[in-house]
Scaffold this motif. Structure first.
Motif, PDB file in Angstrom:
ATOM      1  N   MET A   1       0.851  -1.194   0.000  1.00 48.61           N
ATOM      2  CA  MET A   1       0.000   0.000   0.000  1.00 48.61           C
ATOM      3  C   MET A   1       0.891   1.251   0.000  1.00 48.61           C
ATOM      4  N   SER A   2       0.650   2.159  -0.963  1.00 52.24           N
ATOM      5  CA  SER A   2       1.458   3.370  -1.053  1.00 52.24           C
ATOM      6  C   SER A   2       1.099   4.346   0.063  1.00 52.24           C
ATOM      7  N   PHE A   3       2.028   5.231   0.385  1.00 51.43           N
ATOM      8  CA  PHE A   3       1.815   6.232   1.428  1.00 51.43           C
ATOM      9  C   PHE A   3       0.823   7.300   0.961  1.00 51.43           C
ATOM     10  N   PHE A   4       0.986   7.759  -0.280  1.00 48.39           N
ATOM     11  CA  PHE A   4       0.102   8.786  -0.845  1.00 48.39           C
ATOM     12  C   PHE A   4      -0.204   8.406  -2.284  1.00 48.39           C
ATOM     13  N   ALA A   5      -1.464   8.545  -2.670  1.00 46.63           N
ATOM     14  CA  ALA A   5      -1.867   8.181  -4.025  1.00 46.63           C
ATOM     15  C   ALA A   5      -2.882   9.172  -4.577  1.00 46.63           C
ATOM     16  N   VAL A   6      -2.721   9.509  -5.838  1.00 46.88           N
ATOM     17  CA  VAL A   6      -3.683  10.316  -6.600  1.00 46.88           C
ATOM     18  C   VAL A   6      -4.272   9.404  -7.658  1.00 46.88           C
ATOM     19  N   ASP A   7      -5.597   9.329  -7.702  1.00 51.13           N
ATOM     20  CA  ASP A   7      -6.265   8.368  -8.574  1.00 51.13           C
ATOM     21  C   ASP A   7      -7.240   9.067  -9.515  1.00 51.13           C
ATOM     22  N   HIS A   8      -6.903   9.094 -10.791  1.00 47.92           N
ATOM     23  CA  HIS A   8      -7.768   9.632 -11.850  1.00 47.92           C
ATOM     24  C   HIS A   8      -8.274  11.039 -11.515  1.00 47.92           C
ATOM     25  N   LEU A   9      -7.358  11.908 -11.136  1.00 47.20           N
ATOM     26  CA  LEU A   9      -7.731  13.275 -10.752  1.00 47.20           C
ATOM     27  C   LEU A   9      -7.882  14.158 -11.986  1.00 47.20           C
ATOM     28  N   THR A  10      -9.004  14.859 -12.048  1.00 48.14           N
ATOM     29  CA  THR A  10      -9.264  15.867 -13.078  1.00 48.14           C
ATOM     30  C   THR A  10      -9.712  17.138 -12.373  1.00 48.14           C
ATOM     31  N   ALA A  11      -9.075  18.258 -12.709  1.00 51.72           N
ATOM     32  CA  ALA A  11      -9.390  19.528 -12.031  1.00 51.72           C
ATOM     33  C   ALA A  11      -9.149  20.688 -12.980  1.00 51.72           C
ATOM     34  N   GLY A  12      -9.823  21.798 -12.687  1.00 53.19           N
ATOM     35  CA  GLY A  12      -9.641  22.985 -13.509  1.00 53.19           C
ATOM     36  C   GLY A  12     -10.455  24.137 -12.962  1.00 53.19           C
ATOM     37  N   TYR A  13     -10.811  25.036 -13.841  1.00 57.79           N
ATOM     38  CA  TYR A  13     -11.506  26.260 -13.455  1.00 57.79           C
ATOM     39  C   TYR A  13     -12.775  26.368 -14.300  1.00 57.79           C
ATOM     40  N   GLY A  14     -13.930  26.327 -13.636  1.00 54.34           N
ATOM     41  CA  GLY A  14     -15.179  26.305 -14.382  1.00 54.34           C
ATOM     42  C   GLY A  14     -15.313  24.993 -15.127  1.00 54.34           C
ATOM     43  N   LYS A  15     -15.643  25.099 -16.391  1.00 55.68           N
ATOM     44  CA  LYS A  15     -15.803  23.896 -17.204  1.00 55.68           C
ATOM     45  C   LYS A  15     -14.539  23.537 -17.980  1.00 55.68           C
ATOM     46  N   ASN A  16     -13.446  24.212 -17.672  1.00 60.44           N
ATOM     47  CA  ASN A  16     -12.207  23.988 -18.414  1.00 60.44           C
ATOM     48  C   ASN A  16     -11.217  23.170 -17.589  1.00 60.44           C
ATOM     49  N   PRO A  17     -11.086  21.884 -17.842  1.00 57.35           N
ATOM     50  CA  PRO A  17     -10.120  21.076 -17.091  1.00 57.35           C
ATOM     51  C   PRO A  17      -8.683  21.464 -17.447  1.00 57.35           C
ATOM     52  N   VAL A  18      -7.845  21.545 -16.438  1.00 54.26           N
ATOM     53  CA  VAL A  18      -6.423  21.841 -16.639  1.00 54.26           C
ATOM     54  C   VAL A  18      -5.592  20.591 -16.406  1.00 54.26           C
ATOM     55  N   VAL A  19      -5.964  19.838 -15.369  1.00 53.90           N
ATOM     56  CA  VAL A  19      -5.345  18.534 -15.101  1.00 53.90           C
ATOM     57  C   VAL A  19      -6.347  17.463 -15.504  1.00 53.90           C
ATOM     58  N   ARG A  20      -5.885  16.479 -16.271  1.00 49.86           N
ATOM     59  CA  ARG A  20      -6.804  15.501 -16.847  1.00 49.86           C
ATOM     60  C   ARG A  20      -6.400  14.072 -16.486  1.00 49.86           C
ATOM     61  N   LEU A  53      -9.322  23.474  -4.956  1.00 50.66           N
ATOM     62  CA  LEU A  53     -10.084  23.413  -6.200  1.00 50.66           C
ATOM     63  C   LEU A  53     -10.979  22.181  -6.218  1.00 50.66           C
ATOM     64  N   PRO A  54     -12.217  22.313  -6.686  1.00 49.88           N
ATOM     65  CA  PRO A  54     -13.060  21.134  -6.863  1.00 49.88           C
ATOM     66  C   PRO A  54     -12.479  20.243  -7.947  1.00 49.88           C
ATOM     67  N   HIS A  55     -12.675  18.942  -7.797  1.00 52.18           N
ATOM     68  CA  HIS A  55     -12.088  18.003  -8.740  1.00 52.18           C
ATOM     69  C   HIS A  55     -12.829  16.677  -8.682  1.00 52.18           C
ATOM     70  N   THR A  56     -12.578  15.866  -9.665  1.00 55.03           N
ATOM     71  CA  THR A  56     -13.039  14.486  -9.642  1.00 55.03           C
ATOM     72  C   THR A  56     -11.832  13.585  -9.430  1.00 55.03           C
ATOM     73  N   GLY A  57     -12.083  12.337  -9.089  1.00 59.78           N
ATOM     74  CA  GLY A  57     -10.995  11.457  -8.704  1.00 59.78           C
ATOM     75  C   GLY A  57     -10.780  11.546  -7.206  1.00 59.78           C
ATOM     76  N   SER A  58      -9.725  10.930  -6.711  1.00 62.87           N
ATOM     77  CA  SER A  58      -9.498  10.921  -5.264  1.00 62.87           C
ATOM     78  C   SER A  58      -8.018  10.976  -4.934  1.00 62.87           C
ATOM     79  N   CYS A  59      -7.736  11.448  -3.700  1.00 64.51           N
ATOM     80  CA  CYS A  59      -6.385  11.515  -3.159  1.00 64.51           C
ATOM     81  C   CYS A  59      -6.397  10.810  -1.802  1.00 64.51           C
ATOM     82  N   THR A  60      -5.472   9.890  -1.613  1.00 66.25           N
ATOM     83  CA  THR A  60      -5.443   9.088  -0.396  1.00 66.25           C
ATOM     84  C   THR A  60      -4.086   9.216   0.282  1.00 66.25           C
ATOM     85  N   LEU A  61      -4.108   9.560   1.571  1.00 68.33           N
ATOM     86  CA  LEU A  61      -2.887   9.693   2.363  1.00 68.33           C
ATOM     87  C   LEU A  61      -2.971   8.736   3.539  1.00 68.33           C
ATOM     88  N   GLU A  62      -2.074   7.778   3.606  1.00 68.91           N
ATOM     89  CA  GLU A  62      -2.087   6.770   4.661  1.00 68.91           C
ATOM     90  C   GLU A  62      -3.488   6.176   4.840  1.00 68.91           C
TER      91      GLU A  62
END
Length: 261
Positions: A1-20, A53-62
Motif C-alpha cells: 500500500m502506497s503512502f500517498f496516491a492520486v487516482d484519476h484526478l481531473t481539475a480545472g476552473y469552471g468547465k475547463n479542465p487543466v489537469v486531466r 479546487l473542486p475536482h473528480t478522482g481521489s487523493c489518499t494519504l495513509e
C-alpha cells in the motif's frame, strides 16, 4: 500500500479542465518533483490535492481519503505552500511561524512555550535565526518564503505541497531549502510534492520526477536509477533537445548536469 496516491484526478476552473485523469503514487520518505512548462497544470494539481479546487478522482494519504476530511482535519494531514503567502498585515516572523500550530489549537487557545521554542528552532533551521521579532512585511521575498517554510514544518503534517518554493531564493538558499526538504521526508511517515522551475534542482534532490504537459503525465523518472538517455528523451519533450551527464563534486558526490543543445 502506497503512502500517498492520486487516482484519476481531473481539475480545472469552471468547465475547463487543466489537469486531466492524472494518477500516481508515492512511498513514505519520497520527495516528488513536478516539472512542466507554464500552464502544464502544476499549480492546479497541488490546489486540487489540498482541496482548494473542486475536482473528480481521489487523493489518499495513509489510507485516509482526503476528500472526506473536514478543513480542520485536512490541515492536520496536508500542508500547502502557495507561491505567494497572502499575508498583508504587520505581524512578526515568529507569529507567522506559530500559525502552523493553529490546526492543533482550540478556539481562543494560544501557542504554549514549547510551541514558541519549536517555532524559533524552525526559523533557525531555515536560516532566519535572529529574525523572530522582525515585521514579516519588511522581509525580502526570499526570506518570506523561508519563513512560510518554517511555519509549514511546524504543522506536523505527513504531506507537504510546495508551489515553486525556490522562485525568490538565491543560489545558496535554493539548495538549502531542498536539503531541508530532503532531511524532512527522510524522518519517516512523510512525503513532499514540490513544483520546480529549475530542472537541475529537481534532478539532484528529488527521488521521483513527474513530468506534465497540458495537464497530463508524460511519465515518471527516477534520477538516481534512470539512464541519461531515458531522462533526455522525456525531459526533451518540455525543454527541447538537451544533454545530461553525471559528474562528481569535490566531495565525491554525484551530480547531474543538464545542457541545452
Amino acid at each position: 500500500m502506497s503512502f500517498f496516491a492520486v487516482d484519476h484526478l481531473t481539475a480545472g476552473y469552471g468547465k475547463n479542465p487543466v489537469v486531466r485523469d492524472l494518477s500516481f503514487s508515492l512511498d513514505s520518505g519520497c520527495l516528488l518533483g513536478i516539472l512542466g512548462a507554464n500552464g502544464s497544470g502544476k499549480t492546479t494539481l497541488l490546489k486540487a490535492v489540498c482541496g482548494i479546487l473542486p475536482h473528480t478522482g481521489s487523493c489518499t494519504l495513509e489510507q485516509k481519503v482526503l476528500e472526506e476530511l473536514s478543513p480542520r482535519q485536512m490541515a492536520r494531514q496536508c500542508s500547502y505552500i502557495p507561491q505567494k503567502s497572502g499575508i498583508a498585515i504587520d505581524i512578526s516572523a515568529l507569529e507567522v511561524v506559530l500559525m502552523g500550530f493553529n490546526p492543533w489549537l482550540g478556539l481562543l487557545e494560544r501557542p504554549d512555550t514549547a510551541m514558541k521554542e519549536e517555532a524559533c528552532r524552525m526559523l533557525a533551521l531555515v536560516g532566519l535565526e535572529g529574525k523572530e521579532e522582525c515585521n514579516y512585511l519588511t522581509l525580502s521575498e526570499g526570506q518570506k518564503q523561508l519563513c512560510i517554510l518554517a511555519r509549514t514544518l511546524c504543522c506536523g503534517t505527513g504531506l507537504l505541497l510546495l508551489d515553486e518554493p525556490e522562485s525568490a531564493l538565491d543560489f545558496r538558499f535554493r539548495h538549502q531549502m531542498l536539503e531541508i526538504l530532503r532531511d524532512w521526508v527522510s524522518c519517516g511517515g512523510r512525503a513532499a510534492v514540490v513544483t520546480l522551475h529549475d530542472p537541475l534542482l529537481a534532478l539532484n534532490y528529488c527521488d521521483r520526477l513527474l513530468v506534465l504537459s497540458e495537464g497530463r503525465s508524460l511519465g515518471m523518472l527516477g534520477p538516481k536509477e534512470d539512464s541519461a538517455e531515458k531522462m533526455e528523451a522525456l525531459l526533451g519533450q518540455i525543454y527541447g533537445r538537451i544533454s545530461l551527464t553525471r559528474l562528481k563534486d569535490r566531495g565525491g558526490r554525484e551530480r547531474l548536469v543538464m545542457l541545452k543543445e
